[in-house]
Design a protein around this motif. Structure first.
Motif, mmCIF file in Angstrom:
data_model
loop_
_atom_site.group_PDB
_atom_site.id
_atom_site.type_symbol
_atom_site.label_atom_id
_atom_site.label_comp_id
_atom_site.label_asym_id
_atom_site.label_seq_id
_atom_site.Cartn_x
_atom_site.Cartn_y
_atom_site.Cartn_z
ATOM 1 N N LEU A 123 0.835 -1.203 0.000
ATOM 2 C CA LEU A 123 0.000 0.000 0.000
ATOM 3 C C LEU A 123 0.869 1.252 0.000
ATOM 4 C CD1 LEU A 123 -2.675 -1.168 2.608
ATOM 5 C CD2 LEU A 123 -3.024 -0.918 0.136
ATOM 6 N N ASP A 124 1.912 1.251 0.823
ATOM 7 C CA ASP A 124 2.809 2.406 0.886
ATOM 8 C C ASP A 124 3.508 2.645 -0.451
ATOM 9 O OD1 ASP A 124 2.072 2.832 3.500
ATOM 10 O OD2 ASP A 124 3.977 2.177 4.369
ATOM 11 N N THR A 125 3.911 1.573 -1.112
ATOM 12 C CA THR A 125 4.553 1.705 -2.422
ATOM 13 C C THR A 125 3.583 2.308 -3.435
ATOM 14 O OG1 THR A 125 6.027 -0.156 -1.979
ATOM 15 C CG2 THR A 125 5.678 0.428 -4.293
ATOM 16 N N LEU A 126 2.354 1.827 -3.440
ATOM 17 C CA LEU A 126 1.347 2.358 -4.366
ATOM 18 C C LEU A 126 1.038 3.824 -4.071
ATOM 19 C CD1 LEU A 126 -1.078 -0.694 -4.517
ATOM 20 C CD2 LEU A 126 0.240 0.255 -6.427
ATOM 21 N N ILE A 127 0.882 4.149 -2.807
ATOM 22 C CA ILE A 127 0.604 5.540 -2.431
ATOM 23 C C ILE A 127 1.773 6.428 -2.847
ATOM 24 C CG2 ILE A 127 0.302 7.119 -0.473
ATOM 25 C CD1 ILE A 127 -1.216 4.702 0.911
ATOM 26 N N SER A 128 2.985 6.007 -2.530
ATOM 27 C CA SER A 128 4.179 6.793 -2.866
ATOM 28 C C SER A 128 4.286 7.045 -4.362
ATOM 29 C CB SER A 128 5.445 6.084 -2.376
ATOM 30 O OG SER A 128 5.470 6.044 -0.975
ATOM 31 N N SER A 129 3.932 6.040 -5.153
ATOM 32 C CA SER A 129 4.050 6.177 -6.610
ATOM 33 C C SER A 129 3.028 7.160 -7.183
ATOM 34 C CB SER A 129 3.906 4.816 -7.290
ATOM 35 O OG SER A 129 2.570 4.355 -7.209
ATOM 36 N N HIS A 130 2.021 7.520 -6.407
ATOM 37 C CA HIS A 130 0.999 8.457 -6.880
ATOM 38 C C HIS A 130 1.102 9.839 -6.230
ATOM 39 C CE1 HIS A 130 -0.687 4.806 -8.564
ATOM 40 N NE2 HIS A 130 -1.460 5.581 -9.311
ATOM 41 N N LEU A 131 2.138 10.050 -5.426
ATOM 42 C CA LEU A 131 2.351 11.369 -4.831
ATOM 43 C C LEU A 131 3.041 12.274 -5.843
ATOM 44 C CD1 LEU A 131 3.609 10.359 -1.267
ATOM 45 C CD2 LEU A 131 1.375 11.324 -1.857
ATOM 46 N N LYS A 132 2.798 13.561 -5.725
ATOM 47 C CA LYS A 132 3.441 14.523 -6.619
ATOM 48 C C LYS A 132 4.942 14.535 -6.382
ATOM 49 C CE LYS A 132 -0.375 17.661 -7.375
ATOM 50 N NZ LYS A 132 -0.840 19.034 -7.350
ATOM 51 N N SER A 133 5.660 14.962 -7.391
ATOM 52 C CA SER A 133 7.113 15.063 -7.308
ATOM 53 C C SER A 133 7.505 15.919 -6.104
ATOM 54 C CB SER A 133 7.649 15.690 -8.598
ATOM 55 O OG SER A 133 9.036 15.825 -8.525
ATOM 56 N N GLY A 134 8.491 15.455 -5.368
ATOM 57 C CA GLY A 134 8.948 16.186 -4.194
ATOM 58 C C GLY A 134 8.255 15.764 -2.909
ATOM 59 N N TRP A 135 7.230 14.944 -3.030
ATOM 60 C CA TRP A 135 6.521 14.462 -1.848
ATOM 61 C C TRP A 135 6.900 13.016 -1.584
ATOM 62 C CZ3 TRP A 135 3.246 16.593 1.738
ATOM 63 C CH2 TRP A 135 2.935 17.933 1.541
ATOM 64 N N SER A 136 6.905 12.660 -0.319
ATOM 65 C CA SER A 136 7.163 11.275 0.068
ATOM 66 C C SER A 136 6.158 10.895 1.149
ATOM 67 C CB SER A 136 8.587 11.124 0.603
ATOM 68 O OG SER A 136 8.722 11.843 1.820
ATOM 69 N N LEU A 137 6.051 9.627 1.387
ATOM 70 C CA LEU A 137 5.144 9.133 2.422
ATOM 71 C C LEU A 137 5.498 9.726 3.787
ATOM 72 C CD1 LEU A 137 2.762 7.164 2.239
ATOM 73 C CD2 LEU A 137 4.287 5.371 3.021
ATOM 74 N N GLU A 138 6.776 9.934 4.020
ATOM 75 C CA GLU A 138 7.236 10.463 5.300
ATOM 76 C C GLU A 138 6.744 11.890 5.552
ATOM 77 O OE1 GLU A 138 9.332 8.893 3.046
ATOM 78 O OE2 GLU A 138 9.154 7.021 4.176
ATOM 79 N N ARG A 139 6.450 12.633 4.501
ATOM 80 C CA ARG A 139 5.972 14.012 4.647
ATOM 81 C C ARG A 139 4.494 14.082 5.018
ATOM 82 N NH1 ARG A 139 7.394 18.203 0.034
ATOM 83 N NH2 ARG A 139 6.296 19.530 1.506
ATOM 84 N N LEU A 140 3.771 12.999 4.811
ATOM 85 C CA LEU A 140 2.336 12.997 5.101
ATOM 86 C C LEU A 140 2.094 12.900 6.601
ATOM 87 C CD1 LEU A 140 1.042 10.530 2.353
ATOM 88 C CD2 LEU A 140 1.238 13.019 2.230
ATOM 89 N N THR A 141 0.982 13.453 7.037
ATOM 90 C CA THR A 141 0.613 13.320 8.447
ATOM 91 C C THR A 141 0.209 11.877 8.731
ATOM 92 O OG1 THR A 141 -1.738 13.789 8.097
ATOM 93 C CG2 THR A 141 -0.277 15.703 8.472
ATOM 94 N N LEU A 142 0.262 11.488 9.987
ATOM 95 C CA LEU A 142 -0.174 10.136 10.360
ATOM 96 C C LEU A 142 -1.648 9.925 10.031
ATOM 97 C CD1 LEU A 142 1.596 9.486 13.788
ATOM 98 C CD2 LEU A 142 2.208 8.614 11.536
#
Length: 144
Positions: free
Chosen positions: A69-88
């Motif tokens: 799920l994290d891989t799929l979410i990360s692949s759909h984030l805009k450039s410059g964004w990562s899963l770590e930048r998202l709030t819990l």
């Protein structure tokens, strides 16, 4: 914070979100699910509160598929964004929503999306709800 839950699927999804959020700070899956489900319920001392299988299936499914799920979410984030930048809150909502869309066949994809958006509005803000909607909408096909 929350009103007394009625054990509807919407209510149980919200409890699943609370459980997943709690697991982000550590703890055991079943303990977190039991607390999220029962913290505002009155039960006599001689009864055991059983956590509904729908809630357990959602949480267990997200936990089991978290890396994917994290891989799929990360692949759909805009450039410059990562899963770590998202709030819990956003991470937990995205994981739960995406799990239900991709793996939980008994819920129509658009219903799963709408339910997660409503939970996002309650636990975050309108911007977060729009973000969750925009990202998860990419996983919904026209067939559903």
């Amino acid at each position: 914070m929350t009103s007394v839950f009625k054990d509807s699927r919407r209510d149980l999804r919200e409890r699943a979100f609370q459980t997943l959020f709690s697991l982000e700070t550590g703890g055991e899956f079943i303990d977190a699910a039991h607390f999220a489900y029962g913290y505002d319920k009155t039960v006599s001392e001689d009864k055991v509160l059983e956590v509904p299988i729908f809630l357990l299936n959602l949480v267990n499914g997200v936990v089991d598929h978290k890396d994917e799920l994290d891989t799929l979410i990360s692949s759909h984030l805009k450039s410059g964004w990562s899963l770590e930048r998202l709030t819990l809150v956003d991470k937990s909502l995205l994981r739960l929503g995406l799990y239900e869309i991709k793996y939980f066949d008994e819920t129509p994809d658009r219903v799963a999306l709408n339910e997660i958006i409503e939970i996002a509005k309650k636990y975050s803000d309108e911007t977060s709800a729009k973000f969750v909607n925009g990202l998860l909408s990419q996983f919904i096909t026209n067939e559903n």
